[in-house]
Design an enzyme around this catalytic site. Structure first.
Site, short mmCIF file in Angstrom:
data_model
loop_
_atom_site.label_atom_id
_atom_site.label_comp_id
_atom_site.label_asym_id
_atom_site.label_seq_id
_atom_site.Cartn_x
_atom_site.Cartn_y
_atom_site.Cartn_z
N CYS A 13 67.20 38.40 78.64
CA CYS A 13 67.88 38.41 79.94
C CYS A 13 68.81 37.22 80.15
O CYS A 13 69.50 37.15 81.16
CB CYS A 13 66.84 38.49 81.06
SG CYS A 13 66.13 40.15 81.20
N ASP A 46 68.42 45.83 94.83
CA ASP A 46 67.12 46.25 94.33
C ASP A 46 67.15 46.45 92.82
O ASP A 46 68.20 46.37 92.18
CB ASP A 46 66.70 47.55 95.03
CG ASP A 46 66.07 47.30 96.38
OD1 ASP A 46 64.91 46.88 96.41
OD2 ASP A 46 66.76 47.51 97.40
N GLY A 134 67.93 59.58 73.35
CA GLY A 134 68.68 58.34 73.48
C GLY A 134 70.08 58.47 72.96
O GLY A 134 70.58 59.56 72.67
#
Length: 342
Positions: A13, A46, A134
């Protein structure tokens, strides 16, 4: 291990676009006609989108992918999947299906891709979901993640900014993953720190989410790339501020040492720049603790705002499930600053 998989320029991240840049771009995107069944969309902060399909069912949709933050492809697959699945739990939802997102160099050993996909698939199964397909493309570097679909009752969605004054804040995982992974890339991580970070990143937030359904949760987010303070700032609304007890923050072993040695990430500095005007640190708070609170987390924990009289029992149940959870502060009525760290 091939050179490409170990070359992590901004893995996990930490690879996120900075919140300032992202907000600037998103503010210019046309939103179209409002659909009353789109209960949560990208115009909020959110963790996922929520669309109502009936009076008692809403679909929760999210996706997340990033480059490797460590050189083990199987563990990377597990971590990337756990991170993506977490957004469903942060909305109060239950995981149903997932789709792989793959970027992979054409000339790299396909066994590496197999290990990544194996790790991801195992986490989807552990989450109680089904891997349903995918999409893959050729790329110069490896990237992997999931698009995940879950369900939640429209009346039981965990919005991230619906907290109330006097709510207690409970964090379910330790902080410091970004600092430790950054130190590990230059072979300076303290002994045992990386194993603890990996154990944290591969741990699903499923159990914490399931326990939370027994309590009155007013708000929730998962703590990922924008760091603890960045994601906490998204929980603040016009009626509330937050007070954080820094002593209570659960910390990965060695993470504070990494901060003291200035083994910092550029992402943490972007996080600091984004929210520093909204935060007041007590004079006793050392720089290393500040950095920990700005540190980008990969597959971090859930941060709950729970009714005050239920917080003790909620925490007891989380700890009983083996989670390193802690009450880290509280929400208050609105003050001059949004967040106070003591």
């Amino acid at each position: 291990m091939t050179e490409e998989i170990t070359f992590c320029r901004g893995g996990g991240c930490t690879a996120k676009l900075g919140p300032d840049l992202l907000s600037h771009v998103l503010s210019k995107i046309p939103k179209g006609e409002k659909d009353p069944d789109l209960l949560i969309g990208y115009d909020s902060k959110d963790d996922a989108a929520v669309y109502r399909i009936s009076d008692d069912t809403a679909v929760v949709q999210t996706l997340d992918f990033f480059p490797p933050m460590l050189d083990d492809p199987y563990l990377f697959g597990q971590i990337a999947a756990a991170n993506a699945l977490s957004d469903i739990y942060a909305m109060g939802g239950v995981v149903k299906t997932a789709l792989n997102i793959v970027c992979f160099p054409e000339k790299m050993d396909l066994n590496i891709l197999g290990k990544i996909l194996q790790g991801g698939a195992e986490k989807v199964i552990e989450a109680g979901g089904m891997l349903a397909g995918g999409h893959s493309i050729m790329d110069a570097d490896v990237k992997y993640g999931l698009s995940v679909t879950g369900v939640v009752h429209p009346d039981h969605i965990y919005g991230n900014n619906q907290g109330q004054p006097s709510d207690m804040l409970i964090l379910t995982k330790k902080l410091g993953v970004g600092l430790v992974c950054n130190a590990n890339r230059v072979n300076l991580a303290p002994e045992g720190a990386m194993k603890e970070a990996i154990d944290s990143m591969t741990l699903l937030n499923r159990k914490a989410a399931e326990i939370s359904h027994h309590y009155e949760i007013h708000a929730c987010t998962d703590v990922t790339g924008f760091g603890f303070l960045g994601h906490l700032s998204e929980m603040i609304n016009e009626q509330i501020s937050a007070e954080i007890d820094s002593i209570s923050i659960p910390v990965i072993s060695g993470a504070i040492h990494c901060a003291e040695e200035f083994l910092l990430t550029a992402a943490a500095q972007r996080n600091r720049n984004h929210v520093k005007e909204r935060v007041e640190f007590a004079s006793k708070i050392p720089f290393s603790m500040e950095e920990l609170l700005f540190d980008p987390q990969t597959s971090g924990g859930l941060l709950f705002a729970v009714r005050e009289d239920q917080a003790g029992e909620f925490l007891k149940e989380l700890k009983g499930a083996g989670l390193p959870a802690a009450i880290v502060g509280r929400l208050t009525s609105k003050k001059e600053k949004d967040i106070y760290v003591k």
